[in-house]
Design a protein around this motif. Structure first.
Motif, PDB file in Angstrom:
ATOM      1  N   GLU A  70      78.125  21.416   1.013  1.00 53.46           N
ATOM      2  CA  GLU A  70      77.538  22.111  -0.135  1.00 53.46           C
ATOM      3  C   GLU A  70      76.558  21.216  -0.870  1.00 53.46           C
ATOM      4  OE1 GLU A  70      81.183  25.186  -1.309  1.00 53.46           O
ATOM      5  OE2 GLU A  70      81.135  23.163  -2.159  1.00 53.46           O
ATOM      6  N   ARG A  71      76.892  19.958  -1.011  1.00 50.47           N
ATOM      7  CA  ARG A  71      75.992  19.019  -1.696  1.00 50.47           C
ATOM      8  C   ARG A  71      74.726  18.773  -0.887  1.00 50.47           C
ATOM      9  NH1 ARG A  71      80.037  14.345  -2.226  1.00 50.47           N
ATOM     10  NH2 ARG A  71      81.502  15.757  -1.232  1.00 50.47           N
ATOM     11  N   LEU A  72      74.890  18.627   0.420  1.00 55.33           N
ATOM     12  CA  LEU A  72      73.714  18.425   1.267  1.00 55.33           C
ATOM     13  C   LEU A  72      72.851  19.680   1.313  1.00 55.33           C
ATOM     14  CD1 LEU A  72      75.234  16.328   4.209  1.00 55.33           C
ATOM     15  CD2 LEU A  72      73.910  15.524   2.237  1.00 55.33           C
ATOM     16  N   GLN A  73      73.472  20.844   1.225  1.00 50.53           N
ATOM     17  CA  GLN A  73      72.682  22.070   1.192  1.00 50.53           C
ATOM     18  C   GLN A  73      71.910  22.178  -0.114  1.00 50.53           C
ATOM     19  OE1 GLN A  73      72.104  24.217   3.803  1.00 50.53           O
ATOM     20  NE2 GLN A  73      70.523  24.847   2.339  1.00 50.53           N
ATOM     21  N   ARG A  74      72.485  21.711  -1.222  1.00 51.11           N
ATOM     22  CA  ARG A  74      71.736  21.696  -2.483  1.00 51.11           C
ATOM     23  C   ARG A  74      70.537  20.758  -2.376  1.00 51.11           C
ATOM     24  NH1 ARG A  74      76.889  21.482  -5.182  1.00 51.11           N
ATOM     25  NH2 ARG A  74      76.518  19.291  -5.736  1.00 51.11           N
ATOM     26  N   ASP A 104      62.452  22.382  11.067  1.00 52.02           N
ATOM     27  CA  ASP A 104      62.417  23.690  10.423  1.00 52.02           C
ATOM     28  C   ASP A 104      63.808  24.331  10.350  1.00 52.02           C
ATOM     29  OD1 ASP A 104      61.052  25.589   9.044  1.00 52.02           O
ATOM     30  OD2 ASP A 104      60.330  26.674  10.803  1.00 52.02           O
ATOM     31  N   GLU A 105      64.786  23.526  10.030  1.00 53.99           N
ATOM     32  CA  GLU A 105      66.165  23.958   9.838  1.00 53.99           C
ATOM     33  C   GLU A 105      66.831  22.861   9.006  1.00 53.99           C
ATOM     34  OE1 GLU A 105      68.783  23.437  13.464  1.00 53.99           O
ATOM     35  OE2 GLU A 105      66.806  23.225  14.419  1.00 53.99           O
ATOM     36  N   PRO A 106      68.078  23.048   8.575  1.00 53.61           N
ATOM     37  CA  PRO A 106      68.693  21.992   7.757  1.00 53.61           C
ATOM     38  C   PRO A 106      68.577  20.619   8.408  1.00 53.61           C
ATOM     39  CG  PRO A 106      70.051  23.946   7.686  1.00 53.61           C
ATOM     40  CD  PRO A 106      68.963  24.230   8.694  1.00 53.61           C
ATOM     41  N   TRP A 107      68.278  19.624   7.578  1.00 51.41           N
ATOM     42  CA  TRP A 107      68.042  18.265   8.080  1.00 51.41           C
ATOM     43  C   TRP A 107      69.332  17.476   8.246  1.00 51.41           C
ATOM     44  CZ3 TRP A 107      63.997  17.391   3.650  1.00 51.41           C
ATOM     45  CH2 TRP A 107      62.903  18.265   3.862  1.00 51.41           C
ATOM     46  N   PHE A 108      70.461  18.148   8.219  1.00 55.34           N
ATOM     47  CA  PHE A 108      71.732  17.449   8.376  1.00 55.34           C
ATOM     48  C   PHE A 108      72.644  18.212   9.327  1.00 55.34           C
ATOM     49  CE2 PHE A 108      72.454  20.476   4.977  1.00 55.34           C
ATOM     50  CZ  PHE A 108      73.742  20.939   5.195  1.00 55.34           C
ATOM     51  N   VAL A 115      66.419  12.696  -5.045  1.00 55.46           N
ATOM     52  CA  VAL A 115      67.215  13.922  -5.072  1.00 55.46           C
ATOM     53  C   VAL A 115      68.556  13.708  -4.373  1.00 55.46           C
ATOM     54  CG1 VAL A 115      67.332  16.321  -4.270  1.00 55.46           C
ATOM     55  CG2 VAL A 115      65.223  15.432  -5.281  1.00 55.46           C
ATOM     56  N   LEU A 116      68.556  12.981  -3.263  1.00 60.35           N
ATOM     57  CA  LEU A 116      69.807  12.699  -2.573  1.00 60.35           C
ATOM     58  C   LEU A 116      70.753  11.924  -3.480  1.00 60.35           C
ATOM     59  CD1 LEU A 116      71.485  12.845   0.017  1.00 60.35           C
ATOM     60  CD2 LEU A 116      70.382  10.705   0.740  1.00 60.35           C
ATOM     61  N   GLY A 117      70.212  10.941  -4.191  1.00 63.94           N
ATOM     62  CA  GLY A 117      71.034  10.167  -5.110  1.00 63.94           C
ATOM     63  C   GLY A 117      71.649  11.019  -6.209  1.00 63.94           C
ATOM     64  N   GLU A 118      70.955  12.088  -6.586  1.00 64.53           N
ATOM     65  CA  GLU A 118      71.478  12.991  -7.612  1.00 64.53           C
ATOM     66  C   GLU A 118      72.495  13.974  -7.046  1.00 64.53           C
ATOM     67  OE1 GLU A 118      67.451  13.062 -10.422  1.00 64.53           O
ATOM     68  OE2 GLU A 118      67.923  14.789  -9.156  1.00 64.53           O
ATOM     69  N   GLU A 119      72.193  14.570  -5.905  1.00 64.76           N
ATOM     70  CA  GLU A 119      73.031  15.641  -5.375  1.00 64.76           C
ATOM     71  C   GLU A 119      74.281  15.148  -4.662  1.00 64.76           C
ATOM     72  OE1 GLU A 119      72.951  18.628  -6.054  1.00 64.76           O
ATOM     73  OE2 GLU A 119      70.922  19.000  -6.794  1.00 64.76           O
ATOM     74  N   ARG A 145      64.509  20.428  -1.590  1.00 63.63           N
ATOM     75  CA  ARG A 145      63.503  19.665  -0.858  1.00 63.63           C
ATOM     76  C   ARG A 145      62.707  20.483   0.160  1.00 63.63           C
ATOM     77  NH1 ARG A 145      61.330  17.052  -3.106  1.00 63.63           N
ATOM     78  NH2 ARG A 145      60.549  15.726  -1.437  1.00 63.63           N
ATOM     79  N   PHE A 146      63.329  21.488   0.777  1.00 60.34           N
ATOM     80  CA  PHE A 146      62.741  22.085   1.970  1.00 60.34           C
ATOM     81  C   PHE A 146      61.381  22.725   1.706  1.00 60.34           C
ATOM     82  CE2 PHE A 146      62.149  25.392   5.174  1.00 60.34           C
ATOM     83  CZ  PHE A 146      62.412  24.699   6.339  1.00 60.34           C
ATOM     84  N   GLU A 147      61.302  23.666   0.783  1.00 64.76           N
ATOM     85  CA  GLU A 147      60.048  24.389   0.576  1.00 64.76           C
ATOM     86  C   GLU A 147      58.959  23.478   0.027  1.00 64.76           C
ATOM     87  OE1 GLU A 147      59.245  27.260   1.651  1.00 64.76           O
ATOM     88  OE2 GLU A 147      61.248  27.810   2.363  1.00 64.76           O
ATOM     89  N   ARG A 148      59.323  22.549  -0.815  1.00 62.31           N
ATOM     90  CA  ARG A 148      58.346  21.605  -1.381  1.00 62.31           C
ATOM     91  C   ARG A 148      57.724  20.756  -0.275  1.00 62.31           C
ATOM     92  NH1 ARG A 148      58.078  19.703  -6.909  1.00 62.31           N
ATOM     93  NH2 ARG A 148      57.349  17.545  -7.131  1.00 62.31           N
ATOM     94  N   CYS A 149      58.573  20.210   0.591  1.00 59.36           N
ATOM     95  CA  CYS A 149      58.065  19.391   1.692  1.00 59.36           C
ATOM     96  C   CYS A 149      57.275  20.230   2.693  1.00 59.36           C
ATOM     97  CB  CYS A 149      59.211  18.670   2.389  1.00 59.36           C
ATOM     98  SG  CYS A 149      60.008  17.396   1.381  1.00 59.36           S
TER      99      CYS A 149
END
Length: 374
Positions: free
Chosen positions: A323-327, A275-279, A310-314, A332-336
């Motif tokens: 910044e890219r990982l935050q995008r 429940d926080e950034p995954w990186f 999405v990772l492959g795109e961002e 992803r976060f709310e959807r998952c």
């Protein structure tokens, strides 16, 4: 020139393999390590719902396994006696040339993904994991469990619900939790009426039938197992039959054919959500390592596949790596989280035997949400 030239993926399941494919198509060097010494897969079959079909088409792998899968359009919802309650039409999100949904054996899916990843140049090593790493902000120095070392620009933890990489990032902050339920699965010859995903639901029980091929389907059923019991192999068939005792219709007919203990796949449901950034720094979690949930909405693997795409795109967009990982997180976060929370909710309502629970409404809401672009 990109600053992401060499990536380590930890875990050779669906999420890890899809990430490898997405990154190799971007020209990134990819090493993948898998702790298993034999690259086997667990389970019976899997549903690829319309959003997942769309993303697999974008990854360029869908065409390869359509011949080994069963394409279908609709979802049917029935009561426990097999009487129809609703029929939800599918959406061909990948384009008119592709089906709305696909059922496929996990073995066939693994074969397609692993073959594609290797053909694209992914370097795979089995029986290996990460022992330690040092992030010096310019890259990662990774030490493996065989004491070898390699340097990478990014490490992706795709190592499942018991993720070792998650533990390295967050210690014991996030640990898997048993929900109180388990899922049972068993293969059958496909019945002619099962040309769609058929779910059977009510206060007396829950089950489903999924077509996998012209001659194959599987039955799944969820059950309340409050003490998380362990079952010996010789107990599995009889116990699965007992769990289906209140089911009628086709499921009731099939129940008596569950006789081979070795073919019963039993799995307690365990969940975890970061429940926080995954990186942190140059290490990122995807799939079950970040958001393992229950199978009630049929989207667990789908969310891992979406993560990879999405990772492959961002990862190759503008801005710094954080910044890219935050995008990636923003997409992803709310959807998952929605899938995770509502899958768990469905299981809780099943265990409560809640006759007022609107499974049809939840299914329609989920399909509407996941049809939206990521």
């Amino acid at each position: 020139m990109s600053d992401i030239n060499k990536v380590l993926i930890v875990g050779g399941g669906i999420g890890g393999l899809c990430a490898a494919i997405a990154l190799r198509r971007q020209g990134v060097a990819v090493d993948l390590v898998e702790i298993k010494t034999e690259w086997t897969v667990y389970g019976v079959g899997i549903i690829q719902q319309s959003n997942v079909v769309r993303e697999m088409a974008k990854l360029g792998v869908l065409d390869r396994y359509l011949d080994a899968a069963y394409a279908f359009e609709d979802v049917g919802i029935y009561d426990v006696q097999g009487n129809p309650l609703a029929r939800i039409p599918g959406q061909r999100l990948a384009g008119p040339e592709y089906p709305a949904n696909v059922g496929i054996s996990r073995l066939a899916l693994h074969q397609v993904l692993s073959d594609t990843a290797v053909e694209l140049g992914t370097q795979v090593r089995l029986g290996l994991s990460v022992a330690a790493y040092v992030d010096d902000s310019h890259g990662l120095e990774v030490t493996f469990t065989d004491n070898t070392q390699q340097r990478y620009d990014l490490m992706i933890g795709a190592d499942g619900v018991y993720s070792k990489i998650r533990g390295m990032l967050f210690a014991d902050t996030y640990t898997p939790r048993f929900t109180g339920q388990a899922v049972w699965r068993y293969n059958f010859a496909r019945h002619p009426s099962i040309d769609h995903l058929a779910t059977f639901t009510g206060a007396a029980g829950n089950a489903g039938l999924v077509p996998l091929a012209d001659n194959l389907m599987y039955l799944f059923s969820t059950s309340h197992e409050p003490d998380n019991p362990w079952y010996a192999t010789e107990q599995l068939a009889v116990t699965m039959r007992e769990r289906l005792a209140n089911m009628g219709g086709l499921v009731g007919e099939l129940r008596e054919q569950i006789i081979d203990d070795s073919q019963v796949v039993y799995k307690p449901m365990e969940v975890v959500f970061v429940d926080e950034p995954w990186f942190k720094g140059r290490v990122l979690l995807i799939g079950d390592a970040a958001h393992a949930t229950t199978p009630h909405l049929g989207q667990g693997a789908g969310m891992a596949i979406e993560d990879a795409l999405v990772l492959g795109e961002e990862l190759f967009g503008d801005g710094s790596l954080p910044e890219r990982l935050q995008r990636f997180m923003t997409r992803r976060f709310e959807r998952c989280k929605y899938i995770s929370e509502n899958s768990i909710l469905a299981g809780e309502r099943e265990m409560a035997r809640d006759p007022a629970f609107d499974r049809i409404g939840l299914t329609k809401a989920m399909l509407k949400l996941t049809a939206e672009p990521i």
